[in-house]
Structure formats: C-alpha cells, structure tokens
Design a protein around this motif. Structure first.
Motif, PDB file in Angstrom:
ATOM      1  N   GLU A  79      37.295  69.256  83.854  1.00 17.62           N
ATOM      2  CA  GLU A  79      37.711  67.882  84.127  1.00 17.62           C
ATOM      3  C   GLU A  79      37.987  67.180  82.789  1.00 17.62           C
ATOM      4  O   GLU A  79      37.069  66.736  82.118  1.00 17.62           O
ATOM      5  N   GLU A  81      38.924  64.332  80.572  1.00 17.18           N
ATOM      6  CA  GLU A  81      39.074  62.887  80.443  1.00 17.18           C
ATOM      7  C   GLU A  81      39.745  62.549  79.118  1.00 17.18           C
ATOM      8  O   GLU A  81      39.630  63.296  78.141  1.00 17.18           O
ATOM      9  N   TYR A 106      37.892  52.800  88.255  1.00 22.86           N
ATOM     10  CA  TYR A 106      37.706  54.200  88.639  1.00 22.86           C
ATOM     11  C   TYR A 106      38.369  54.503  89.982  1.00 22.86           C
ATOM     12  O   TYR A 106      38.053  53.873  91.001  1.00 22.86           O
ATOM     13  N   GLU A 139      40.115  56.743  85.520  1.00 22.70           N
ATOM     14  CA  GLU A 139      38.694  56.841  85.186  1.00 22.70           C
ATOM     15  C   GLU A 139      38.036  55.469  85.071  1.00 22.70           C
ATOM     16  O   GLU A 139      38.618  54.457  85.452  1.00 22.70           O
ATOM     17  N   GLN A 144      41.920  54.809  80.818  1.00 19.79           N
ATOM     18  CA  GLN A 144      41.225  56.100  80.740  1.00 19.79           C
ATOM     19  C   GLN A 144      41.553  56.883  82.009  1.00 19.79           C
ATOM     20  O   GLN A 144      41.467  56.354  83.116  1.00 19.79           O
ATOM     21  N   TRP A 145      41.942  58.145  81.833  1.00 17.53           N
ATOM     22  CA  TRP A 145      42.338  58.983  82.953  1.00 17.53           C
ATOM     23  C   TRP A 145      41.691  60.352  82.844  1.00 17.53           C
ATOM     24  O   TRP A 145      41.045  60.675  81.842  1.00 17.53           O
ATOM     25  N   GLU A 146      41.868  61.123  83.898  1.00 16.92           N
ATOM     26  CA  GLU A 146      41.360  62.499  83.926  1.00 16.92           C
ATOM     27  C   GLU A 146      42.342  63.392  84.658  1.00 16.92           C
ATOM     28  O   GLU A 146      42.965  62.976  85.634  1.00 16.92           O
ATOM     29  N   SER A 193      34.509  59.746  76.917  1.00 21.64           N
ATOM     30  CA  SER A 193      35.345  60.747  77.605  1.00 21.64           C
ATOM     31  C   SER A 193      34.702  62.125  77.487  1.00 21.64           C
ATOM     32  O   SER A 193      34.333  62.554  76.390  1.00 21.64           O
ATOM     33  N   SER A 283      35.223  65.475  75.571  1.00 14.84           N
ATOM     34  CA  SER A 283      36.654  65.591  75.863  1.00 14.84           C
ATOM     35  C   SER A 283      37.408  66.398  74.822  1.00 14.84           C
ATOM     36  O   SER A 283      38.475  66.935  75.108  1.00 14.84           O
TER      37      SER A 283
END
Length: 328
Positions: A79, A81, A106, A139, A144-146, A193, A283
């Motif tokens: 996963e 991030e 989120y 996220e 912020q993303w994943e 992250s 991350s």
C-alpha cells in the motif's frame, strides 16, 4: 529474456567504480509502454563491467532469497502512500497556513479532496502497462493518496512497484508536480506516509494458517530492531505511536489493530488462515530489500544484511531507547 544487454555512463550517476565507468544493464522484465504506442518498457538490473552486482542492485539480493525458498510461494500486496507536491509544498494547500484539520479527507469525495485526476491518470497508465495495481484512495491528509500493488509473488512485487513509481514520475513531470515519498513530510498533527506490506506464504493461506501467521509474528518480535532498518529512511519520524502507527522501538501484533506493528485481520482470525499486514514500512522503502527482509525474518531464514544499507543516525538512538525500555 531475448533482449540485448546494454550499458550507460555510471560516472554521470555516481555508480561507477574506478576508471571503467560503464554500468551494464541486463533486462529482467518487459512491459507494454504506458505512453508510447508500439513500444515496450524494459526493467533492468545493473552490473559492473567485470560482472559483479552493482552496489545498488537490491533486486538481485531479493531474487536470490526468493528463488532459494520458492516452495513457500511468498505473496505480497503493498500500500504505497505519498503526497502530491508543487513548488516544495503539498499540492493545493493554502499559500499561508494550513488546510482544515484531518478527518474529512480519507476516502473522501467533494471539493476538499485534491489530486484525484492525477491519481486516476496514474492508475490508468499502470493498467495499460499490465501492472498488478489493485486500486487507489484518498488518504488522511489533503493531497495525500495511496495506490496498492499486488497480489504479487516474490520479486514480482518489487518489479511492479518500481514500475508504478516510474510511471508516476513521468506523469508528475508533465504537470510540473512532484510525488513525495518522505515518511513525515509535514510535521505536527498530520499523518505521515507508509507502505504497509500485506504478506502470506502458501502455508498461511491454507487450513491452519493462522497458527503459522502467529509463529511468524513471534519470530518478527525477536528481530524487529534489525528489521526496521530495512523499512525506509527517517521512519522514526513517522512511527511515534500516534497517527495510526505503533512505536518503532517495540514490536506488537493483534487482531484487527492499527496501533500495532502487525495487524491480523478479523476475517483472517475468523477463517483461521490468510495473511498479515506489517504496518511499519515507510513510504520510501526499497520494495525489493524490504519484502525480502520481511519474508526471511518471519520464516527464520537468512535474509539481507545491513551491509546493503547506508547507516542512518537514528539506528543508534533507537537501539538506546530499546535498551532503556528493557532496563525498566
């Protein structure tokens, strides 16, 4: 693989040794090119002209470890991030100050969510490339993303993650953006992250696998101080016990927990088999050496050594903290 071996100038990248500056690249994986029609993207390993493995070639280390125990059928899902950055700060954050506190971002929808178009463009490009990308989500912090890569077997996990990161760099370049993989880029009350690693072996996925998972966790509890060195640089800034993390100075595991080092899902406990999630990796991990280390430590095999890593100042500080806790 029927592809020619090639080379590049290692003096331009700081990879050469001595006066012979060539670095030899040997193809190891081939993908449809995500951006150029009728073309392929080639993933290659680096070697010195004499045939020695180049010092940054951690893929070879991981590949050898997985090949020596292929009967285990190690399966991973990572996963990844990250933050989207522009001009040295999170994309679309206020010019001065901060956005609204965390809590409404989120997996969110609406105007408070930023960067969705970029995340989906990356997702589609990965699909065109044939990568095993499982999904994307917004996220906890804004911008912020994943994305998730896997399930993959063995070294394939690292291959697909490296290709996914390469694709994202190309897309971000087009828009003048940066993909930030720092573990804790924004200090204060903002999530860091990570790159949680979901892992199982053939035995864990079969009947009775829960006991195999618990045995693996007990082994990880004995090697955690060395294992975390393979889980990304400056991870100590992220792993504080807050923001859905455990403390890097201890090892814990539980059922359905997200404040522990390792989480065993409620569905796994119910079914008596499955996988576990190591929530410690940052991350910015090297996906080859990190997955190889988790695999070897959880099963009691010899794994990558710290000689393959650049020493970090926080290693000694972490060891001292563990020693103080043990002395109490």
């Amino acid at each position: 693989m029927d592809m020619p071996v090639w080379n590049f100038d290692g003096s331009s990248t700081g990879q050469h040794r001595g006066h012979n500056t060539e670095i030899v690249i040997r193809p190891v994986a081939l993908f449809p090119h995500p951006f150029i029609e009728n073309a392929k993207a080639v993933l290659a390993e680096c070697y010195y002209p004499e045939g020695d493995v180049e010092r940054c070639n951690t893929r070879k280390i991981a590949s050898d470890i997985f090949a020596a125990h292929k009967e285990e059928e190690p399966m991973f899902g990572l996963e990844q991030e990250y933050f989207i950055y522009k001009n040295g700060k999170p994309f679309m954050w206020p010019e001065n100050g901060y956005p609204a506190p965390q809590g409404n971002y989120y997996c969110g929808n609406g105007t408070q969510v930023t960067g969705r178009e970029l995340a989906l463009e990356h997702y589609q490009a990965c699909l065109r490339t044939g990568l095993k990308i499982s999904g994307v989500n917004a996220e906890v912090a804004p911008s912020q993303w994943e994305f998730q890569i896997g399930p993959c077997i063995g070294v394939e996990q690292g291959d697909h993650m490296i290709m996914a990161r390469w694709i994202y760099q190309k897309i971000a370049e087009k828009y003048g953006l940066e993909i930030n993989y720092e573990p804790k880029p924004i200090k204060g009350d903002w999530n860091g992250s990570g790159c949680h690693m979901n892992f199982s072996t053939k035995a864990m996925r079969e009947d009775g696998g829960l006991e195999v998972i618990k045995a693996a966790c007990e082994r990880l509890g004995k090697t955690f101080l060395e294992d975390v060195k393979f889980y990304g640089g400056n991870n100590i800034e992220r792993m504080t016990g807050a923001h859905e993390t455990s403390k890097l100075s201890e090892f814990t595991y539980g059922i359905g927990t997200r404040h522990t080092s390792v989480r065993i899902g409620n569905d796994v406990a119910k079914n008596g088999k499955g996988y576990f999630e190591d929530r410690r990796p940052a991350s910015n991990i090297d996906p080859y050496i990190a997955t190889a280390r988790l695999f070897s430590s959880s099963l009691g095999y010899e794994g990558p050594s710290t000689s393959h890593l650049e020493p970090q100042p926080w290693w000694d500080a972490l060891a001292a903290e563990v020693a103080r806790s043990a002395a109490k």
